[in-house]
Scaffold this motif. Structure first.
Motif, PDB file in Angstrom:
ATOM      1  N   VAL A 109       1.060  -1.253   0.032  1.00 52.60           N
ATOM      2  CA  VAL A 109      -0.068   0.160  -0.001  1.00 52.60           C
ATOM      3  C   VAL A 109       0.739   1.388   0.052  1.00 52.60           C
ATOM      4  O   VAL A 109       0.660   2.178  -0.629  1.00 52.60           O
ATOM      5  CB  VAL A 109      -0.889  -0.178   1.198  1.00 52.60           C
TER       6      VAL A 109
ATOM      7  N   CYS B 171       0.238   3.249   6.881  1.00 49.09           N
ATOM      8  CA  CYS B 171       0.069   2.166   6.067  1.00 49.09           C
ATOM      9  C   CYS B 171       0.712   0.853   6.633  1.00 49.09           C
ATOM     10  O   CYS B 171       1.145  -0.256   5.954  1.00 49.09           O
ATOM     11  CB  CYS B 171       1.028   2.091   4.581  1.00 49.09           C
TER      12      CYS B 171
ATOM     13  N   ALA C 252      -1.937  -8.338   5.784  1.00 48.74           N
ATOM     14  CA  ALA C 252      -3.551  -8.285   5.445  1.00 48.74           C
ATOM     15  C   ALA C 252      -4.111  -9.530   6.034  1.00 48.74           C
ATOM     16  O   ALA C 252      -5.262  -9.357   6.539  1.00 48.74           O
ATOM     17  CB  ALA C 252      -3.428  -8.367   3.796  1.00 48.74           C
TER      18      ALA C 252
ATOM     19  N   SER D 250      -4.242  -3.875  -2.625  1.00 49.87           N
ATOM     20  CA  SER D 250      -3.317  -3.051  -2.058  1.00 49.87           C
ATOM     21  C   SER D 250      -3.129  -1.586  -2.945  1.00 49.87           C
ATOM     22  O   SER D 250      -2.884  -0.462  -2.492  1.00 49.87           O
ATOM     23  CB  SER D 250      -1.843  -3.615  -1.784  1.00 49.87           C
TER      24      SER D 250
ATOM     25  N   SER E  66      -5.967   0.502  -2.446  1.00 48.07           N
ATOM     26  CA  SER E  66      -5.908   1.251  -1.297  1.00 48.07           C
ATOM     27  C   SER E  66      -5.031   2.444  -1.377  1.00 48.07           C
ATOM     28  O   SER E  66      -4.976   3.372  -0.556  1.00 48.07           O
ATOM     29  CB  SER E  66      -5.616   0.269   0.243  1.00 48.07           C
TER      30      SER E  66
END
Length: 361
Positions: A16, A71, A153, A293, A296
């Protein structure tokens, strides 16, 4: 000449953070300080060694920053510790996640939470579709993803199951109605050819939008493409565990579901309401990308830019309420060329979207 804002990015080398940094660099107008646990060179950026689990290290990193973008993963193991350290250093704070703590920050400081795909982009769908319409409004939305999860994640996903961010099987009908819905084993979502398993899950994000718009009815589905992630989720829900074994199990499950198939992330929303003259209106939107990702990262960068350009006042906010939807849709398609955005029903913001060739879907 006004000095460019300094943006600190924690988790800068992650999936991200890497995309968010690229978006911020391309947008211009800001300087970037990249925070890594084991940093390497980064052209045109300040680079700092920082452990996000160490509040003192985070305060040193955030000192002098206008805003810090968080992040880091797994975020749920850190909760609000990073946010508190950033605010103590005198910087504003943006997070891809919702850390579950929304206390009012110190005077003059700003916090923006949930600047990711879900929560984040998902919360914008009812707002996009409701523009210019009147009630009663009824919304149904869904999120489906296929692809191997990273360990971070997977840990965040497991920890979120029991964090109070939604209610399984619930529907919104002017208020939350628990256990009103059933799992749909033949759930269909545009751009996905096969049937999915639709698990009703009334998110806290959708509850907020239901109150603000307001929505007479709101339904949300987490849609599972394949049996393995769903089985792991069902088995782990209520355990409050995200140890190494649980994370490894979910990572394996995600790879099994995705084996031999093209990864995707799809958000879909439909809304029924009325035009101001009383005419019934049905609108829908589908947003499809290949990398959650990356999606995001674009949303997070847009949240930071909204803050640094003075479009977000002090206080606690959610990205779905402060990010400009037209700008975001254009940015998604510019930064991620394989992203498809398709509207039906004459949605006002649809002029921000590049027409797509139907065969591509």
């Amino acid at each position: 000449m006004r000095e460019r804002a300094l943006v600190g990015v924690l988790g800068a080398a992650g999936a991200v953070g890497t995309v968010a940094r690229a978006c911020l660099r391309d947008a211009g107008g800001v300087r970037i300080r990249s925070g890594h646990r084991r940093p390497g060179p980064a052209a045109g950026e300040e680079v700092a060694v920082v452990d996000a689990a160490d509040p003192a290290a985070v305060r040193r990193f955030a000192a002098g920053c206008h805003v810090v973008l968080d992040c880091t993963a797994p975020a749920y193991t850190l909760m609000d510790r990073v946010r508190r350290a950033v605010l103590e250093a005198g910087a504003d704070y943006v997070s891809v996640m919702d850390d579950g703590c929304t206390q009012v920050p110190p005077e003059g400081r700003t916090v923006v939470l949930a600047a990711g795909v879900s929560p984040g982009l998902s919360g914008m769908l009812p707002r996009l579709l409701a523009e210019g319409l009147v009630g009663p409004m009824r919304f149904t939305g869904a999120y489906a993803g296929l692809g191997g999860l990273t360990a971070g994640a997977a840990a965040d996903y497991l920890l979120s199951l029991d964090a109070g961010y939604g209610t399984p099987l619930a529907v919104w009908r002017g208020r939350e109605v628990p256990r009103a819905l059933r799992v749909d084993d033949d759930y269909r979502i545009p751009t996905v050819e096969r049937a999915l398993t639709g698990y009703p899950y009334l998110t806290a994000e959708l509850r907020r939008q239901a109150l603000v718009l307001p929505l007479a009815q709101a339904v949300w589905f987490n849609a599972f493409d394949g049996p393995h992630v769903l089985a792991t989720t069902s088995r782990r829900r209520g355990t409050r565990l995200a140890d190494a074994d649980a994370v490894a199990e979910l990572v394996r499950a995600s790879r099994l579901d995705a084996a031999g198939r093209r990864p995707y992330q799809v958000l879909h929303g439909e809304l029924d309401a009325r035009a101001p003259d009383g005419t019934p209106v049905h609108r829908s939107v589908v947003i499809r990308g290949s990398d959650g990702s990356a999606l995001s990262g674009v949303v997070a960068a847009e949240a930071v830019l909204a803050l640094t350009t003075g479009r977000v006042p002090p206080g606690v906010w959610y990205a779905s309420d402060v990010v400009d939807s037209r700008r975001l849709l254009a940015s998604l398609q510019h930064r991620l060329p394989d992203t498809v955005v398709r509207f039906t029903g004459n949605v006002p913001c649809s002029e921000a979207v590049t027409p797509q060739v139907e065969g591509f879907l």
